[in-house]
Design an enzyme around this catalytic site. Structure first.
Site, PDB file in Angstrom:
ATOM      1  N   ILE A   1       0.823  -1.212   0.000  1.00  0.00           N
ATOM      2  CA  ILE A   1       0.000   0.000   0.000  1.00  0.00           C
ATOM      3  C   ILE A   1       0.855   1.258   0.000  1.00  0.00           C
ATOM      4  O   ILE A   1       0.364   2.349   0.251  1.00  0.00           O
ATOM      5  CB  ILE A   1      -0.989  -0.001   1.189  1.00  0.00           C
ATOM      6  CG1 ILE A   1      -0.255  -0.022   2.534  1.00  0.00           C
ATOM      7  CG2 ILE A   1      -1.942  -1.186   1.088  1.00  0.00           C
ATOM      8  CD1 ILE A   1      -1.182   0.181   3.739  1.00  0.00           C
TER       9      ILE A   1
ATOM     10  N   ILE B   1      13.994  -1.962  13.430  1.00  0.00           N
ATOM     11  CA  ILE B   1      13.714  -1.294  12.157  1.00  0.00           C
ATOM     12  C   ILE B   1      14.113  -2.252  11.030  1.00  0.00           C
ATOM     13  O   ILE B   1      15.252  -2.702  10.962  1.00  0.00           O
ATOM     14  CB  ILE B   1      14.529   0.015  12.057  1.00  0.00           C
ATOM     15  CG1 ILE B   1      14.157   0.960  13.207  1.00  0.00           C
ATOM     16  CG2 ILE B   1      14.325   0.671  10.705  1.00  0.00           C
ATOM     17  CD1 ILE B   1      12.723   1.410  13.217  1.00  0.00           C
ATOM     18  N   LEU B   2      13.159  -2.575  10.159  1.00  0.00           N
ATOM     19  CA  LEU B   2      13.450  -3.526   9.081  1.00  0.00           C
ATOM     20  C   LEU B   2      14.250  -2.859   7.969  1.00  0.00           C
ATOM     21  O   LEU B   2      15.108  -3.477   7.345  1.00  0.00           O
ATOM     22  CB  LEU B   2      12.149  -4.101   8.520  1.00  0.00           C
ATOM     23  CG  LEU B   2      11.244  -4.813   9.533  1.00  0.00           C
ATOM     24  CD1 LEU B   2       9.969  -5.299   8.862  1.00  0.00           C
ATOM     25  CD2 LEU B   2      11.972  -5.972  10.203  1.00  0.00           C
TER      26      LEU B   2
ATOM     27  N   THR C   1      12.671   3.148   4.584  1.00  0.00           N
ATOM     28  CA  THR C   1      11.210   3.099   4.440  1.00  0.00           C
ATOM     29  C   THR C   1      10.533   3.391   5.780  1.00  0.00           C
ATOM     30  O   THR C   1       9.467   4.003   5.816  1.00  0.00           O
ATOM     31  CB  THR C   1      10.747   1.733   3.891  1.00  0.00           C
ATOM     32  OG1 THR C   1      11.291   0.691   4.691  1.00  0.00           O
ATOM     33  CG2 THR C   1      11.183   1.551   2.453  1.00  0.00           C
TER      34      THR C   1
ATOM     35  N   GLN D   1       7.786   6.386   6.674  1.00  0.00           N
ATOM     36  CA  GLN D   1       6.495   6.238   7.355  1.00  0.00           C
ATOM     37  C   GLN D   1       6.303   7.332   8.394  1.00  0.00           C
ATOM     38  O   GLN D   1       5.225   7.913   8.514  1.00  0.00           O
ATOM     39  CB  GLN D   1       6.412   4.865   8.034  1.00  0.00           C
ATOM     40  CG  GLN D   1       6.231   3.724   7.053  1.00  0.00           C
ATOM     41  CD  GLN D   1       4.947   3.874   6.273  1.00  0.00           C
ATOM     42  OE1 GLN D   1       3.854   3.842   6.824  1.00  0.00           O
ATOM     43  NE2 GLN D   1       5.069   4.088   4.985  1.00  0.00           N
TER      44      GLN D   1
ATOM     45  N   GLY E   1       6.169  -2.450  14.271  1.00  0.00           N
ATOM     46  CA  GLY E   1       5.314  -1.781  13.291  1.00  0.00           C
ATOM     47  C   GLY E   1       5.417  -0.272  13.421  1.00  0.00           C
ATOM     48  O   GLY E   1       5.522   0.270  14.514  1.00  0.00           O
TER      49      GLY E   1
ATOM     50  N   GLU F   1       1.425   3.739  11.777  1.00  0.00           N
ATOM     51  CA  GLU F   1       0.442   4.725  12.223  1.00  0.00           C
ATOM     52  C   GLU F   1       0.930   5.641  13.338  1.00  0.00           C
ATOM     53  O   GLU F   1       0.387   6.723  13.540  1.00  0.00           O
ATOM     54  CB  GLU F   1      -0.844   4.024  12.682  1.00  0.00           C
ATOM     55  CG  GLU F   1      -1.104   2.779  11.884  1.00  0.00           C
ATOM     56  CD  GLU F   1      -2.526   2.543  11.439  1.00  0.00           C
ATOM     57  OE1 GLU F   1      -3.390   3.391  11.649  1.00  0.00           O
ATOM     58  OE2 GLU F   1      -2.746   1.469  10.858  1.00  0.00           O
TER      59      GLU F   1
HETATM   60 MO1  MOS Z   1      -4.874   1.864   9.107  1.00  0.00          MO
HETATM   61  S1  MOS Z   1      -6.197   3.391   9.535  1.00  0.00           S
HETATM   62  O1  MOS Z   1      -5.518   0.595  10.128  1.00  0.00           O
HETATM   63  O2  MOS Z   1      -5.068   1.617   7.432  1.00  0.00           O
END
Ligand code: MOS
Length: 731
Positions: free
Chosen positions: A487, A621-622, A626, A630, A694, A697
């Protein structure tokens, strides 16, 4: 470029393996995939927000050369989708809260809004027709010629006057509606200092560069969808159910998605409409929403009205927090913005009560939007903490350190990892926070008032089961396959890098394939869970492949020689990966700190953000490049959330007024200053074997509060409603 043909290590900032494809146009997005003899579908939308379509005149559209079909609520084939509440007669609780699809779950399949199954109109901009034609141009012309007549009713559009939905009817998204620990009344009563304020955030709509689009092709009773999605399996399952098919009869393909941010997490109306149309015209159908149609039919962030009360002792020890959030949903489903969840875990405080309420408006259904809950919730909570810091005369960082939660205060579990103290330290040092004078209006640069603000960032570390296969080909190439999505976060790159690191080979020797429901099932690319979910599957499958090759090889032999000696067939392994049971002993979250410099021109009401410093602890950190991207993206969006973004609804008609990128404001380059991103050293083996938690977000969380806190420091004016518009700054 990466140092070509050398083994690559995890974390190294290699370029994206799909970067060249993307910048040269070689990366094919859903509607660009070659398809034989497609027809084109264009959606017709309602111009009222509540009522009923009484008739639709399709004659003029049908006369357009090339138009093959015009679908309306009066002639569309029936499909099996949950009935919206309004169509179930507004029954209390009843049908809606026990709908066939079950309650909406975070990251799960979403309810389908209207797909021409009834003439009811539930919001302005709702699909009420579909024109299918030989050419896109004929479909557009036909759609313009469709006219509807309505029996309109007065829509509910106002948060203040709309009634609150009885709590027992509301789906508990993001946990229970109301969570209490300790004695909040007592804690507030005994507090030496108490603040209580209301914070507001507006409607927002997702604007990924790529609009939602899909191509539907039937072969007998088997359906293939080429789709722009964050969740191939969730869309597959919903579409299969709509057409009474087995999930295995529907194939979802998605090699690249041009951003989703939550709006592409599950199926919406357009996938079902495209499949319906393809069946009617007996040809593959391409359907792309217009930018305007992104406002309503595919979700958005709801409005929130958040009330926060905080009590503390004179030395800054928190005695109580009460955080109540009211957000809007639609008349289609009950969707809760879980804006209070971070308040349960962020600070060590014995007495905490969080709750949410819903109001039902005639707008498109809200949905997940980057850090759903935490982005709006941290604006309120972290603004309130700043207000408390001023009441107490304590430095905002010190106040947070004073109330640092060494264990998860909501359940008393240990954290799987937490580096928040280190984040405050690294961020503050890099920013130069120690030079800050507490007093507002103490810094100036010519006509600009200068302010420094900060806030805490947080987001859960999520992991779901994921599968993967890996095969080594006779030439030494390793093909890894997992049914995840790209994505824009760099999934192709990070997953290739994990496999290359474990196998000790150059990343160029790994081919990572994704985006097809014929591949092992993976969760949707939501909730920042891909690194820990798919990343774990890739880690484990590469480890298993390495072990299998080792068991087959003679001493000193290369894998290529082993395969040749063993007969020249590829060597393949499959894994199914999930969290170990011991993970349940821990509370798993990422944390960070955001420091912001703002400049305010009081005469013009302008707010500028020349400088943001972040420090996050997000596990391993992978890929440093990138991952950094994010966070930068999250900060830029946080600047937009603070200063620009809001969807305007016409209070009479419910029309989305600014449903175009020229009027829906997002930050441009001139709005974004310097962004310094720091990752503190952290590895979390409890979340995932790579140690990654992760990073998708968390970057937006805390940013809006940090900016609003900076505006207070610059001006002495507390703004509690987003965005911080010119009129609000000047009021
Ligand atoms: Mo995120 S808002 O769970 O794509």
């Amino acid at each position: 470029m990466s140092d070509s043909m050398r083994p690559v290590k995890l974390g190294v900032p290699i370029d994206r393996v799909d970067g060249r494809l993307k910048v040269t146009g070689g990366a094919k997005y859903a509607a660009e995939l070659p398809i034989t003899n497609p027809a084109y579908a264009v959606v017709v939308t309602s111009t009222i927000a509540k009522g009923r379509v009484t008739s639709i005149d399709t004659a003029a559209a049908e006369r357009v050369k090339g138009v093959l079909a015009v679908l309306t609520p009066f002639n569309a084939p029936k499909v099996d989708v949950p009935s919206p509440r309004a169509q179930s007669g507004g029954a209390k609780g009843g049908a809606m809260s026990n709908g066939a699809a079950g309650p909406p779950a975070r990251g799960g399949a979403m309810r389908i809004p209207t797909v021409l199954q009834s003439p009811d109109v539930l919001y302005n901009g709702q699909p009420i027709g579909l024109v299918v034609a030989d050419s896109f141009e004929a479909a557009v012309e036909g759609a313009h010629l469709v006219t509807a007549t309505y029996a309109g009713e007065r829509p509910a559009l106002d948060m203040t006057s709309a009634p609150t939905i009885p709590p027992e009817e509301v789906h508990p998204l993001g946990g229970e509606r109301s969570v209490v620990r300790g004695d909040v009344e007592g804690g507030l009563r005994d507090a030496a200092v108490k603040i209580e304020h209301e914070y507001r955030t507006p409607l927002e709509n997702h604007n990924p560069m790529e609009v939602h689009n899909t191509v539907a092709a039937w072969e007998g009773d088997r359906l293939t969808l080429y789709d722009s999605t964050q969740g191939i399996f969730s869309v597959r399952n919903t579409v299969a159910k709509a057409f009474g098919l087995q999930p295995s009869d529907v194939r979802l393909v998605s090699y690249f998605t041009g951003g989703g941010f939550g709006s592409k997490g599950g199926a919406w109306s357009h996938q079902i409409l495209a499949a319906m149309a393809a069946r009617v015209v007996k040809r593959p159908v391409k359907l792309a929403l217009t930018r305007r149609q992104m406002f309503g039919p595919v979700g958005g962030r709801p409005m929130t009205v958040q009330r926060i009360a905080i009590g503390a002792t004179r030395d800054g020890t928190l005695t109580a927090i009460r955080h109540a959030s009211t957000s809007n949903t639609s008349t289609i489903e009950d969707w809760v913005e879980p804006a209070t969840s971070q308040t349960r875990i962020l600070y060590a405080c014995p007495n905490v009560e969080t709750s949410y309420d819903l109001k039902r408006l005639n707008v498109g259904s809200p949905t997940f939007m980057r850090a759903p809950g935490e982005s709006t919730g941290t604006f309120a909570l972290e603004s309130a903490l700043d207000e408390l810091a001023y009441e107490l005369g304590i430095d905002p960082v010190q106040l947070r350190l004073k109330n640092h939660a060494d264990r998860d205060p909501s359940n008393d579990k240990p954290w799987s990892s937490k580096s928040l103290r280190e984040c405050y330290r690294v961020g503050a040092e890099s920013f130069g926070w120690s030079k800050r004078a507490m007093k507002p209006r103490s810094m100036r640069d010519g006509r600009w008032l200068v302010g420094w603000g900060m806030a805490t960032a947080t987001y859960p570390a999520n992991r779901q089961p994921a599968g993967a296969t890996a095969r080594m080909l006779p030439d030494g190439t390793v093909v890894v396959r997992a049914g995840t999505q790209e994505i824009g976060c760099g999934t192709y790159t990070a997953m290739s890098q994990i496999a290359a690191d474990i196998l000790g080979i150059p990343v160029e020797r790994v081919r990572f394939e994704l985006g097809d429901t014929e591949m092992p099932q993976n969760p949707p690319s939501v909730g920042s869970m891909t690194a820990a979910s798919t990343g774990s599957a890739v880690y484990e499958v590469a480890t298993a492949l390495k072990a299998k090759l080792a068991s087959m090889s003679n001493a000193g032999e290369s894998p290529i020689a082993t395969i040749r000696r063993a007969g020249g067939q590829p060597v393949e392994v499959t894994v199914q990966s999930q969290a170990t049971p011991d993970a349940r002993q821990f509370s798993m979250h990422s944390f960070g700190a955001v420091f912001t410099e703002v400049r305010v021109d009081e005469e013009l009401g302008l707010v500028r953000v020349p400088r943001v410093v972040t420090a996050h602890g997000v596990g391993t950190i992978l890929n440093e490049k990138t991952a950094r991207s994010q966070i930068i993206g999250g900060v830029v969006w946080g600047i937009g959330q603070a200063l620009h973004e809001e969807t305007h609804i016409d209070p009479r008609t419910g029309r989305y007024v600014n449903a175009q990128l020229d009027e829906y404001l997002v930050p441009v380059n001139a709005d974004v200053g310097r962004i310094d991103v720091h990752f503190v050293d952290e590895r979390d083996p409890h979340v995932s074997p790579t140690g990654a938690k992760g990073v998708g977000e968390i970057g937006i969380t805390g940013v809006a509060a940090s900016i609003a806190n900076g505006v207070f420091h610059a001006t002495g004016k507390r703004l509690r409603e987003l965005p911080l518009r010119v009129d609000r700054v000047m009021a």
